[in-house]
Design a protein around this motif. Structure first.
Motif, PDB file in Angstrom:
ATOM      1  N   THR A 113       0.864-103.245  -0.107  1.00 33.63           N
ATOM      2  CA  THR A 113       2.847-102.628   0.329  1.00 33.63           C
ATOM      3  C   THR A 113       2.698-101.975  -1.052  1.00 33.63           C
ATOM      4  N   MET A 140       4.464 -98.551  -2.090  1.00 39.01           N
ATOM      5  CA  MET A 140       6.285 -97.931  -2.550  1.00 39.01           C
ATOM      6  C   MET A 140       6.398 -97.794  -4.023  1.00 39.01           C
ATOM      7  N   LYS A 141       5.660 -98.158  -4.720  1.00 36.09           N
ATOM      8  CA  LYS A 141       4.833 -97.516  -6.246  1.00 36.09           C
ATOM      9  C   LYS A 141       4.875 -96.220  -5.974  1.00 36.09           C
ATOM     10  N   ALA A 175       4.922 -93.689  -2.880  1.00 35.46           N
ATOM     11  CA  ALA A 175       6.591 -92.855  -2.822  1.00 35.46           C
ATOM     12  C   ALA A 175       7.143 -93.167  -3.693  1.00 35.46           C
ATOM     13  N   ASN A 176       8.047 -93.924  -4.537  1.00 36.43           N
ATOM     14  CA  ASN A 176       8.567 -94.242  -4.988  1.00 36.43           C
ATOM     15  C   ASN A 176       8.400 -92.940  -6.522  1.00 36.43           C
TER      16      ASN A 176
END
Length: 219
Positions: free
Chosen positions: A104, A108-109, A111-112
């Protein structure tokens, strides 16, 4: 060379799932042993209830006591194995949760980073200028529509005095038309003319009546 340095061990290490599976198999084996012991103890109990006090009954009691000790030892081993299985299961669950957490976090990284790249290409000033141009175009379109919808040869404003004059003129015209209609005769044309008779009136009425008078005189 292999005798001096040995060979590399390529056998994979057992996982936690394999260890739990082995423990479950051992627990199943202990359950079978406990079932046999309980069956024998039931048999001894039935025999002891029928025997009187004596050497034979004491011998059966000694065997039953031995089986009871074995059952307690097996039950203790079973409890230990179940505890180990539970602990390893909990460890496996914790490991899986950590793996999911790491996945996860990595997602998230990523996507960022993508969001930063995307928003870094956007110019807010250009968007505001585009909105201003759209507003100007909308205003121009509204002005054009107002111009196209304008009426021709129609007075924009009519005063109350002009309205009263028009209504009065219309009233006088209606009165004049009523007077003209009253002056004309409402009698049908076929009744006003003496020479022309309707098609349903017989013209030989008078001659018929005179013929009847002559016949009466002759008689």
């Amino acid at each position: 060379m292999n005798r001096l340095f040995g060979t590399r061990n390529n056998v994979p290490k057992p996982s936690i799932n394999d260890a739990v599976k082995n423990i479950d198999e051992r627990v199943s084996t202990l359950d079978i042993q406990l079932s046999k012991i309980n069956t024998e103890l039931t048999t001894y109990q039935q025999k002891l209830s029928k025997l009187r006090e004596g050497p034979g009954k004491n011998a059966i009691k000694a065997r039953a006591m031995k089986l009871l000790r074995q059952r307690k030892q097996i039950e203790s081993q079973k409890d230990q194995l179940l505890s180990q299985s539970w602990n390893m299961t909990q460890a496996q669950m914790t490991t899986d949760n950590l793996k999911n957490t790491m996945i996860t976090v990595d997602a998230m990284k990523s996507a960022n980073k993508e969001l930063k790249k995307t928003y870094g290409k956007i110019n807010i000033d250009k968007i505001e200028d585009l909105q201003d141009e759209m507003l100007d175009l909308i205003d121009q379109s509204n002005e054009l529509q107002d111009s196209l919808s304008r009426s021709y040869d129609v007075p924009d404003d009519i005063s109350e005095s002009e309205l009263d004059a028009e209504l009065e003129a219309l009233g006088e015209e209606m009165n004049m038309e009523g007077d003209l209609n009253l002056g004309e005769s409402n009698i049908p044309s076929y009744l006003t003319s003496e020479d022309q008779l309707p098609s349903f009136v017989d013209e030989q009425t008078e001659t018929g009546e005179t013929g009847k008078e002559e016949k009466v005189a002759a008689v």
